[in-house]
Design an enzyme around this catalytic site. Structure first.
Site, PDB file in Angstrom:
ATOM      1  N   HIS A 308       3.995   4.574  -1.426  1.00 33.03           N
ATOM      2  CA  HIS A 308       5.028   5.425  -0.825  1.00 33.03           C
ATOM      3  C   HIS A 308       4.964   6.796  -1.471  1.00 33.03           C
ATOM      4  O   HIS A 308       4.699   6.900  -2.662  1.00 33.03           O
ATOM      5  CB  HIS A 308       6.429   4.814  -1.035  1.00 33.03           C
ATOM      6  CG  HIS A 308       7.446   5.380  -0.118  1.00 33.03           C
ATOM      7  ND1 HIS A 308       8.127   6.534  -0.392  1.00 33.03           N
ATOM      8  CD2 HIS A 308       7.858   4.968   1.104  1.00 33.03           C
ATOM      9  CE1 HIS A 308       8.932   6.803   0.622  1.00 33.03           C
ATOM     10  NE2 HIS A 308       8.780   5.873   1.539  1.00 33.03           N
ATOM     11  N   ASP A 366       7.854  -1.945   4.836  1.00 31.58           N
ATOM     12  CA  ASP A 366       7.091  -2.529   5.938  1.00 31.58           C
ATOM     13  C   ASP A 366       6.328  -3.786   5.542  1.00 31.58           C
ATOM     14  O   ASP A 366       5.730  -4.439   6.387  1.00 31.58           O
ATOM     15  CB  ASP A 366       6.089  -1.495   6.485  1.00 31.58           C
ATOM     16  CG  ASP A 366       6.812  -0.346   7.157  1.00 31.58           C
ATOM     17  OD1 ASP A 366       7.814  -0.610   7.837  1.00 31.58           O
ATOM     18  OD2 ASP A 366       6.382   0.802   7.001  1.00 31.58           O
TER      19      ASP A 366
HETATM   20  N1  CMC Z   1      -3.882   1.112  -0.494  1.00 30.69           N
HETATM   21  C1  CMC Z   1      -4.819   1.570  -1.320  1.00 30.69           C
HETATM   22  N2  CMC Z   1      -4.771   2.751  -1.960  1.00 30.69           N
HETATM   23  C2  CMC Z   1      -3.683   3.511  -1.719  1.00 30.69           C
HETATM   24  C3  CMC Z   1      -2.655   3.102  -0.857  1.00 30.69           C
HETATM   25  C4  CMC Z   1      -2.774   1.849  -0.235  1.00 30.69           C
HETATM   26  N3  CMC Z   1      -1.823   1.421   0.595  1.00 30.69           N
HETATM   27  N4  CMC Z   1      -1.703   4.054  -0.801  1.00 30.69           N
HETATM   28  C5  CMC Z   1      -2.113   5.050  -1.605  1.00 30.69           C
HETATM   29  N5  CMC Z   1      -3.316   4.723  -2.171  1.00 30.69           N
HETATM   30  C6  CMC Z   1      -4.063   5.525  -3.158  1.00 30.69           C
HETATM   31  C7  CMC Z   1      -4.784   6.668  -2.470  1.00 30.69           C
HETATM   32  O1  CMC Z   1      -6.095   6.337  -2.111  1.00 30.69           O
HETATM   33  C8  CMC Z   1      -4.728   7.733  -3.539  1.00 30.69           C
HETATM   34  O2  CMC Z   1      -5.727   7.467  -4.484  1.00 30.69           O
HETATM   35  P1  CMC Z   1      -6.471   8.695  -5.268  1.00 30.69           P
HETATM   36  O3  CMC Z   1      -5.400   9.412  -6.023  1.00 30.69           O
HETATM   37  O4  CMC Z   1      -7.472   8.011  -6.127  1.00 30.69           O
HETATM   38  O5  CMC Z   1      -7.079   9.545  -4.193  1.00 30.69           O
HETATM   39  C9  CMC Z   1      -3.374   7.501  -4.234  1.00 30.69           C
HETATM   40  O6  CMC Z   1      -3.091   6.108  -4.016  1.00 30.69           O
HETATM   41  C10 CMC Z   1      -2.244   8.329  -3.679  1.00 30.69           C
HETATM   42  O7  CMC Z   1      -2.201   8.169  -2.258  1.00 30.69           O
HETATM   43  P2  CMC Z   1      -1.849   9.313  -1.238  1.00 30.69           P
HETATM   44  O8  CMC Z   1      -2.400   8.964   0.106  1.00 30.69           O
HETATM   45  O9  CMC Z   1      -2.215  10.643  -1.808  1.00 30.69           O
HETATM   46  O10 CMC Z   1      -0.269   9.186  -1.234  1.00 30.69           O
HETATM   47  P3  CMC Z   1       0.717   9.762  -0.139  1.00 30.69           P
HETATM   48  O11 CMC Z   1       2.006   9.947  -0.827  1.00 30.69           O
HETATM   49  O12 CMC Z   1       0.133  10.939   0.557  1.00 30.69           O
HETATM   50  O13 CMC Z   1       0.806   8.582   0.941  1.00 30.69           O
HETATM   51  C11 CMC Z   1       1.464   6.581   2.043  1.00 30.69           C
HETATM   52  C12 CMC Z   1       1.851   7.646   0.999  1.00 30.69           C
HETATM   53  C13 CMC Z   1       2.691   5.700   2.294  1.00 30.69           C
HETATM   54  C14 CMC Z   1       1.113   7.264   3.365  1.00 30.69           C
HETATM   55  C15 CMC Z   1       0.263   5.746   1.505  1.00 30.69           C
HETATM   56  O14 CMC Z   1       0.649   5.062   0.318  1.00 30.69           O
HETATM   57  C16 CMC Z   1      -0.259   4.760   2.545  1.00 30.69           C
HETATM   58  O15 CMC Z   1      -1.108   5.140   3.357  1.00 30.69           O
HETATM   59  N6  CMC Z   1       0.237   3.483   2.511  1.00 30.69           N
HETATM   60  C17 CMC Z   1      -0.125   2.515   3.551  1.00 30.69           C
HETATM   61  C18 CMC Z   1       0.696   2.769   4.810  1.00 30.69           C
HETATM   62  C19 CMC Z   1       2.129   2.335   4.645  1.00 30.69           C
HETATM   63  O16 CMC Z   1       2.425   1.251   4.183  1.00 30.69           O
HETATM   64  N7  CMC Z   1       3.059   3.207   5.120  1.00 30.69           N
HETATM   65  C20 CMC Z   1       4.516   2.913   5.134  1.00 30.69           C
HETATM   66  C21 CMC Z   1       5.283   3.795   4.207  1.00 30.69           C
HETATM   67  S1  CMC Z   1       6.985   3.247   3.964  1.00 30.69           S
HETATM   68  C22 CMC Z   1       7.757   3.316   5.520  1.00 30.69           C
HETATM   69  C23 CMC Z   1       7.642   4.602   6.237  1.00 30.69           C
HETATM   70  O17 CMC Z   1       7.512   5.693   5.688  1.00 30.69           O
HETATM   71  O18 CMC Z   1       7.698   4.562   7.469  1.00 30.69           O
END
Ligand code: CMC
Length: 431
Positions: A308, A366
């Site tokens: 998140h 989720d």
């Molecule tokens: N699985 C594997 N690695 C992950 C994941 C994951 N689910 N989420 C983040 N990472 C890693 C990512 O690769 C990155 O690594 P590095 O720093 O080495 O490049 C690091 O963690 C930070 O990730 P980010 O993408 O820069 O983080 P963000 O804040 O931009 O994204 C997120 C947040 C929720 C979009 C992301 O964690 C994600 O894609 N999660 C899976 C989708 C998900 O479950 N979304 C629902 C969110 S909660 C409900 C809602 O908002 O609707």
């Protein structure tokens, strides 16, 4: 919000400027850079808004480090455990918990607005039967602007109020109609003697050929899912609604924009993606393979329902959702549910892996919601529409707050331009 005596000083080369520091009632201080461009001729650069407060708000507070979520000051676990969705709607919309008379009046008002204009039934039939219910929601909610002309004037407080009630009341009807349409069953009209969650379950699962009895425990679980998704401060879809509204666009069009944003798998679409992932994993022995893929930088696969932007600790909604999943499966007599087993083991293995703990990736809302919704009988394509109908109150409350703020101006970000500089046009034969 109060002005603290602190100032932030920006130094570029041999020039310095002071900017006020604003103190919130909770959370980190904020540097007020509204006059930055006028004073310095520079913009700030923060493409994904990782360090930007886009507005001030009194509605929802999140402490991502501590795993805290408060609506108008009330913790989400207390609201999910002791309150119910329509009371939470009132709280989000008007700022305080209602007394018994106000609550009854509000519930009656919402209940009396649940039917949609009859002509909307024909509007639905323009969609292909295999359309995703979210596609139908985006189009149909936007189209409400064409059906409810008497509540599109955002400058009229009465019209704003009517639009808010209509959106909260009709969203379950529209989501249920989207579902019924895609499975080829007749639409089921809302019933005023049922509570909000029971009414939604009936509109989704009743058929004219037989009586449908709402299971009160499932209705309670449904209501809790609505409550857990009700608002989440300035997330992507809410920010979309705010930006769309800042131009003065009508509320139905703005909420349709929020639904469109929510659909993406990084946001509300994650609940569908998560259950599909759990099913694809299938058995616990496959989990290490998927964890390895999630950690592999060259593989786009991510653990859906994990991570998140704000929570760097447990998502408090996920904790309640996990308990609810156990309760619902128990009630339905679903023992040894393979998807739940995979989910629990995946959570355990991921949280024991330094990749996830070091990056502070925990299960989010989720992760467990899909298991409950599937057990209730919803197909995965309905998971995100259910999120959308729950989040409508958040969007509407944030929209109302923004519009009521004196001096509201259109949202207009700037950019760091990295394209070509001015050059002369060359006729096609000379290129
Ligand atoms: N699985 C594997 N690695 C992950 C994941 C994951 N689910 N989420 C983040 N990472 C890693 C990512 O690769 C990155 O690594 P590095 O720093 O080495 O490049 C690091 O963690 C930070 O990730 P980010 O993408 O820069 O983080 P963000 O804040 O931009 O994204 C997120 C947040 C929720 C979009 C992301 O964690 C994600 O894609 N999660 C899976 C989708 C998900 O479950 N979304 C629902 C969110 S909660 C409900 C809602 O908002 O609707």
């Amino acid at each position: 919000m109060s002005d603290s005596n602190k100032k932030a000083t920006l130094t570029v080369g041999d020039q310095s400027w002071d900017f006020p520091v604003l103190s919130p009632t909770a959370g980190p201080d904020v540097i007020d850079i509204r006059k930055l461009y006028g004073s310095t001729g520079m913009f700030t650069y923060d493409p994904s808004f990782t360090s930007t407060a886009s507005c001030d708000s009194e509605i929802t507070y999140i402490d991502g480090e501590e795993g805290v979520l408060l609506h108008r000051g009330y913790p989400i676990d207390q609201l999910a455990g002791k309150s119910h969705f329509l009371e939470v709607c009132y709280l989000l919309l008007y700022g305080e918990l209602p007394d018994a008379a106000k609550l009854e009046k509000f519930e009656t008002l919402v209940t009396r607005h649940t039917m949609v204009h009859e002509q909307m039934h024909r509007f639905f039939t323009g969609y292909r039967r295999d359309a995703h219910p979210m596609a139908i929601m985006v189009g149909t909610v936007g189209a409400m602007s064409a059906f409810y002309h008497d509540s599109t004037d955002v400058n009229d407080p009465h019209q704003r109020e009517v639009a808010s009630i209509r959106l909260i009341a009709k969203m379950p009807t529209i989501a249920a109609m989207a579902y019924k349409y895609t499975i080829g069953q007749p639409f089921v009209y809302p019933r005023n003697d049922l509570d909000y969650a029971s009414n939604f379950l009936r509109m989704c699962f009743a058929v004219p050929a037989e009586e449908y009895q709402v299971n009160p425990i499932l209705a309670r679980a449904m209501d809790r899912i609505f409550t857990l998704h009700a608002d989440h401060e300035q997330n992507a879809s809410t920010s979309t609604v705010r930006l769309a509204s800042s131009s003065g666009a009508n509320p139905f069009a703005c909420i349709a924009a929020g639904i469109a944003c929510l659909w993406g798998p990084a946001h509300g679409g994650a609940n569908q993606a998560c259950l599909e992932m759990l099913r694809e994993i299938g058995t616990v022995d496959k989990i290490p393979e998927y964890i390895a893929r999630a950690k592999d930088k060259n593989d786009p696969f991510r653990l859906m329902g994990f991570g998140h932007r704000v929570y760097k600790n447990f998502d408090p909604r996920a904790t309640v959702m996990k308990e609810s999943a156990d309760e619902v499966l128990d009630l339905l007599g679903i023992e040894d549910n393979p998807t739940l087993q995979v989910a629990k083991e995946l959570e355990k293995q991921a949280l024991a892996d330094p990749y996830f703990t070091e990056k502070k990736l925990f299960p989010n809302v989720d992760f467990y919601s899909g298991i409950i919704l599937e057990a209730m009988g919803f197909p995965t394509s309905m998971f995100t529409p259910i999120f959308a109908l729950s989040r409508t109150i958040g969007w509407v409350s944030q929209w109302k707050e923004m519009i009521e703020e004196p001096g509201m101006r259109i949202g207009r970000p700037r950019q760091l331009y990295i394209g070509a500089t001015a050059r002369d046009y060359i006729d096609v034969e000379n290129r």
